[in-house]
Write a protein that holds these residues in place. Sequence first.
Motif, PDB file in Angstrom:
ATOM      1  N   VAL A 120       0.842  -1.193   0.000  1.00 22.38           N
ATOM      2  CA  VAL A 120       0.000   0.000   0.000  1.00 22.38           C
ATOM      3  C   VAL A 120       0.882   1.249   0.000  1.00 22.38           C
ATOM      4  O   VAL A 120       2.021   1.206   0.482  1.00 22.38           O
ATOM      5  CB  VAL A 120      -0.938   0.006   1.243  1.00 22.38           C
ATOM      6  N   ALA A 121       0.359   2.341  -0.557  1.00 17.80           N
ATOM      7  CA  ALA A 121       1.037   3.638  -0.456  1.00 17.80           C
ATOM      8  C   ALA A 121      -0.016   4.737  -0.466  1.00 17.80           C
ATOM      9  O   ALA A 121      -1.090   4.582  -1.060  1.00 17.80           O
ATOM     10  CB  ALA A 121       2.025   3.839  -1.600  1.00 17.80           C
ATOM     11  N   HIS A 122       0.314   5.834   0.194  1.00 18.94           N
ATOM     12  CA  HIS A 122      -0.615   6.955   0.325  1.00 18.94           C
ATOM     13  C   HIS A 122       0.203   8.241   0.415  1.00 18.94           C
ATOM     14  O   HIS A 122       1.314   8.246   0.942  1.00 18.94           O
ATOM     15  CB  HIS A 122      -1.457   6.773   1.593  1.00 18.94           C
ATOM     16  N   THR A 123      -0.381   9.323  -0.078  1.00 14.31           N
ATOM     17  CA  THR A 123       0.291  10.625  -0.035  1.00 14.31           C
ATOM     18  C   THR A 123      -0.445  11.540   0.935  1.00 14.31           C
ATOM     19  O   THR A 123      -1.681  11.596   0.933  1.00 14.31           O
ATOM     20  CB  THR A 123       0.324  11.264  -1.431  1.00 14.31           C
ATOM     21  N   VAL A 124       0.327  12.241   1.765  1.00 14.64           N
ATOM     22  CA  VAL A 124      -0.257  13.110   2.784  1.00 14.64           C
ATOM     23  C   VAL A 124       0.476  14.453   2.801  1.00 14.64           C
ATOM     24  O   VAL A 124       1.675  14.523   2.482  1.00 14.64           O
ATOM     25  CB  VAL A 124      -0.180  12.429   4.172  1.00 14.64           C
ATOM     26  N   VAL A 125      -0.260  15.512   3.137  1.00 15.05           N
ATOM     27  CA  VAL A 125       0.359  16.828   3.330  1.00 15.05           C
ATOM     28  C   VAL A 125       0.778  16.927   4.798  1.00 15.05           C
ATOM     29  O   VAL A 125      -0.071  16.810   5.692  1.00 15.05           O
ATOM     30  CB  VAL A 125      -0.615  17.967   2.978  1.00 15.05           C
ATOM     31  N   VAL A 126       2.063  17.107   5.041  1.00 17.74           N
ATOM     32  CA  VAL A 126       2.581  17.161   6.409  1.00 17.74           C
ATOM     33  C   VAL A 126       1.988  18.374   7.134  1.00 17.74           C
ATOM     34  O   VAL A 126       2.015  19.496   6.617  1.00 17.74           O
ATOM     35  CB  VAL A 126       4.127  17.236   6.414  1.00 17.74           C
ATOM     36  N   GLY A 127       1.436  18.109   8.308  1.00 19.27           N
ATOM     37  CA  GLY A 127       0.830  19.186   9.093  1.00 19.27           C
ATOM     38  C   GLY A 127      -0.623  19.437   8.764  1.00 19.27           C
ATOM     39  O   GLY A 127      -1.280  20.270   9.383  1.00 19.27           O
ATOM     40  N   GLY A 128      -1.139  18.704   7.748  1.00 22.20           N
ATOM     41  CA  GLY A 128      -2.557  18.832   7.393  1.00 22.20           C
ATOM     42  C   GLY A 128      -2.881  20.163   6.747  1.00 22.20           C
ATOM     43  O   GLY A 128      -2.014  20.840   6.195  1.00 22.20           O
ATOM     44  N   GLY A 129      -4.145  20.522   6.804  1.00 17.79           N
ATOM     45  CA  GLY A 129      -4.573  21.783   6.192  1.00 17.79           C
ATOM     46  C   GLY A 129      -4.942  21.582   4.738  1.00 17.79           C
ATOM     47  O   GLY A 129      -4.875  20.481   4.194  1.00 17.79           O
ATOM     48  N   GLU A 130      -5.327  22.675   4.112  1.00 16.86           N
ATOM     49  CA  GLU A 130      -5.789  22.642   2.731  1.00 16.86           C
ATOM     50  C   GLU A 130      -4.608  22.741   1.774  1.00 16.86           C
ATOM     51  O   GLU A 130      -3.702  23.537   1.978  1.00 16.86           O
ATOM     52  CB  GLU A 130      -6.747  23.814   2.506  1.00 16.86           C
ATOM     53  N   ALA A 131      -4.626  21.920   0.727  1.00 21.12           N
ATOM     54  CA  ALA A 131      -3.570  21.983  -0.293  1.00 21.12           C
ATOM     55  C   ALA A 131      -4.134  22.652  -1.538  1.00 21.12           C
ATOM     56  O   ALA A 131      -5.261  22.378  -1.956  1.00 21.12           O
ATOM     57  CB  ALA A 131      -3.070  20.584  -0.618  1.00 21.12           C
ATOM     58  N   THR A 132      -3.357  23.553  -2.129  1.00 15.08           N
ATOM     59  CA  THR A 132      -3.787  24.263  -3.338  1.00 15.08           C
ATOM     60  C   THR A 132      -2.693  24.146  -4.399  1.00 15.08           C
ATOM     61  O   THR A 132      -1.650  23.535  -4.179  1.00 15.08           O
ATOM     62  CB  THR A 132      -4.035  25.753  -3.033  1.00 15.08           C
ATOM     63  N   GLY A 133      -2.963  24.762  -5.562  1.00 15.47           N
ATOM     64  CA  GLY A 133      -1.941  24.830  -6.606  1.00 15.47           C
ATOM     65  C   GLY A 133      -1.487  23.475  -7.097  1.00 15.47           C
ATOM     66  O   GLY A 133      -2.271  22.530  -7.207  1.00 15.47           O
ATOM     67  N   ARG A 134      -0.186  23.381  -7.367  1.00  8.16           N
ATOM     68  CA  ARG A 134       0.363  22.160  -7.966  1.00  8.16           C
ATOM     69  C   ARG A 134       0.306  20.964  -7.015  1.00  8.16           C
ATOM     70  O   ARG A 134       0.199  19.816  -7.459  1.00  8.16           O
ATOM     71  CB  ARG A 134       1.796  22.401  -8.435  1.00  8.16           C
ATOM     72  N   ALA A 135       0.381  21.215  -5.706  1.00  7.27           N
ATOM     73  CA  ALA A 135       0.274  20.107  -4.734  1.00  7.27           C
ATOM     74  C   ALA A 135      -1.105  19.461  -4.852  1.00  7.27           C
ATOM     75  O   ALA A 135      -1.230  18.221  -4.871  1.00  7.27           O
ATOM     76  CB  ALA A 135       0.503  20.615  -3.315  1.00  7.27           C
ATOM     77  N   ALA A 136      -2.149  20.283  -4.962  1.00  6.39           N
ATOM     78  CA  ALA A 136      -3.506  19.757  -5.104  1.00  6.39           C
ATOM     79  C   ALA A 136      -3.665  19.040  -6.446  1.00  6.39           C
ATOM     80  O   ALA A 136      -4.263  17.960  -6.517  1.00  6.39           O
ATOM     81  CB  ALA A 136      -4.519  20.895  -4.993  1.00  6.39           C
ATOM     82  N   ASP A 137      -3.102  19.634  -7.512  1.00  8.34           N
ATOM     83  CA  ASP A 137      -3.185  19.023  -8.844  1.00  8.34           C
ATOM     84  C   ASP A 137      -2.629  17.604  -8.841  1.00  8.34           C
ATOM     85  O   ASP A 137      -3.257  16.664  -9.318  1.00  8.34           O
ATOM     86  CB  ASP A 137      -2.394  19.846  -9.876  1.00  8.34           C
ATOM     87  N   VAL A 138      -1.422  17.463  -8.311  1.00  3.46           N
ATOM     88  CA  VAL A 138      -0.722  16.178  -8.432  1.00  3.46           C
ATOM     89  C   VAL A 138      -1.342  15.100  -7.540  1.00  3.46           C
ATOM     90  O   VAL A 138      -1.429  13.925  -7.928  1.00  3.46           O
ATOM     91  CB  VAL A 138       0.801  16.347  -8.169  1.00  3.46           C
ATOM     92  N   VAL A 139      -1.806  15.496  -6.365  1.00  2.00           N
ATOM     93  CA  VAL A 139      -2.432  14.507  -5.465  1.00  2.00           C
ATOM     94  C   VAL A 139      -3.759  14.027  -6.060  1.00  2.00           C
ATOM     95  O   VAL A 139      -4.035  12.822  -6.097  1.00  2.00           O
ATOM     96  CB  VAL A 139      -2.640  15.090  -4.052  1.00  2.00           C
ATOM     97  N   LEU A 140      -4.574  14.963  -6.548  1.00  2.00           N
ATOM     98  CA  LEU A 140      -5.853  14.572  -7.151  1.00  2.00           C
ATOM     99  C   LEU A 140      -5.642  13.746  -8.419  1.00  2.00           C
ATOM    100  O   LEU A 140      -6.370  12.779  -8.669  1.00  2.00           O
ATOM    101  CB  LEU A 140      -6.706  15.809  -7.452  1.00  2.00           C
ATOM    102  N   ALA A 141      -4.636  14.114  -9.207  1.00  2.00           N
ATOM    103  CA  ALA A 141      -4.331  13.356 -10.432  1.00  2.00           C
ATOM    104  C   ALA A 141      -3.982  11.907 -10.095  1.00  2.00           C
ATOM    105  O   ALA A 141      -4.523  10.969 -10.702  1.00  2.00           O
ATOM    106  CB  ALA A 141      -3.177  14.003 -11.187  1.00  2.00           C
ATOM    107  N   ALA A 142      -3.095  11.720  -9.127  1.00  2.00           N
ATOM    108  CA  ALA A 142      -2.656  10.365  -8.756  1.00  2.00           C
ATOM    109  C   ALA A 142      -3.804   9.566  -8.141  1.00  2.00           C
ATOM    110  O   ALA A 142      -3.993   8.383  -8.450  1.00  2.00           O
ATOM    111  CB  ALA A 142      -1.479  10.440  -7.792  1.00  2.00           C
ATOM    112  N   TYR A 143      -4.580  10.220  -7.279  1.00  2.00           N
ATOM    113  CA  TYR A 143      -5.675   9.505  -6.607  1.00  2.00           C
ATOM    114  C   TYR A 143      -6.775   9.113  -7.605  1.00  2.00           C
ATOM    115  O   TYR A 143      -7.241   7.968  -7.615  1.00  2.00           O
ATOM    116  CB  TYR A 143      -6.272  10.374  -5.493  1.00  2.00           C
TER     117      TYR A 143
END
Length: 380
Positions: A120-143
């Motif tokens: 298994v593998a999963h991607t997380v934003v360290v410290g939580g909170g809302e992700a925007t921009g390219r971080a949001a793009d790439v996580v949503l793309a992969a998921y």
Amino acid sequence: MADDKEVEKTIAEDLVVTKYKLAGQIVNRVLEQVLAKCVPDASVRELCDFGDKLIAEETNKVFKKDKDSKKGIAFPTCVSVNNCICHFSPIPSETDLVLKQGDLAKVDLGAHIDGFIAVVAHTVVVGGGEATGRAADVVLAAYQASEAALRLLRPGNENYAITDVVQKISSEYGCKPVEGMLSHQLKQFRIDGEKSIIQNPSEPQRKEHEKTTLETYEVYAMDVLVSTGEGVGREMDTRCTIYKKTDEIYQLKLKASRMFYSEVRNKHGSMPFNLRSFDKETSARMGVVECVNHKLIEPFQVLYERAGELVAQFKFTALLLPTGTHRITGLPLDKAAFKSERTIKDPELNSLLNSSAKSNKKKKKTKSGTEEPMEVETAA
């Protein structure tokens, strides 16, 4: 841990399915606990060590009466951050990494029971909170690509149908799948079975990589890695720490190499392992050199995208049963926490993603209070 050379066992047997599902429940629980520790100022080395110890503890609790049952780590815990694509799991003598607020951390691990592997593998934003921009793009793309892949992991479908859909969804988010990464069929004691699904192949890779059709009673580790950059992995100066025994034969010359190789065979068999698992790290680092040079063991290189880019990863294990495709590992993503300005516009892709993935069973509460992984049947 010697390899099992008997007649191949598959998920046509109920007991084999049970072992896969148990391994799946273990890796999901361990993944949740490692992700919970992905906080600012956390040591990546300590996180990896924590994950490995937890897998060993959890697998030791099952099938205790079966003295011959082999179980444990099927893939050592890795925490690869930001532009690091995969396989970062430093040993004490190597430079550690400390997580920072906002880092994109990919946690990757695996366990096995009697050689039946769940990863298994999963991607997380360290410290939580809302992700925007390219971080949001790439996580949503992969998921979203991994969710689409699940719906295509069905008997009768070709491996390249999955290759193509991962490519298309990544493009919708202005991203690229990491070139040449493979999702493998899993077999007993084999993390890299004959059949595989390639992502973003180069022209030579597309010509070489065999077209295959998925079949009932097969098991797959579906691994989706997507980048904001070129999608090309490269080795930097980070030393490899994860290796796997091959089927090659060679008479080792150095005593240190022979001792190291003997321990690999007895302790790990054909499963990937981290040099951290050896009592004497210096001896292990000496022994590994001759073994790699003569292809007795092969490295899992630490790969990187260009500096400043981001890579996201989602990996799950799926059983292709007559009753449907059952995903036994993987955690849900809170998509609302990822605010991208991009959306999937292709109607065919949206139709695929909106197709049903019904659970065959209601989630049951385990003794620890966590929910068992959802068994998913892809839409017909």
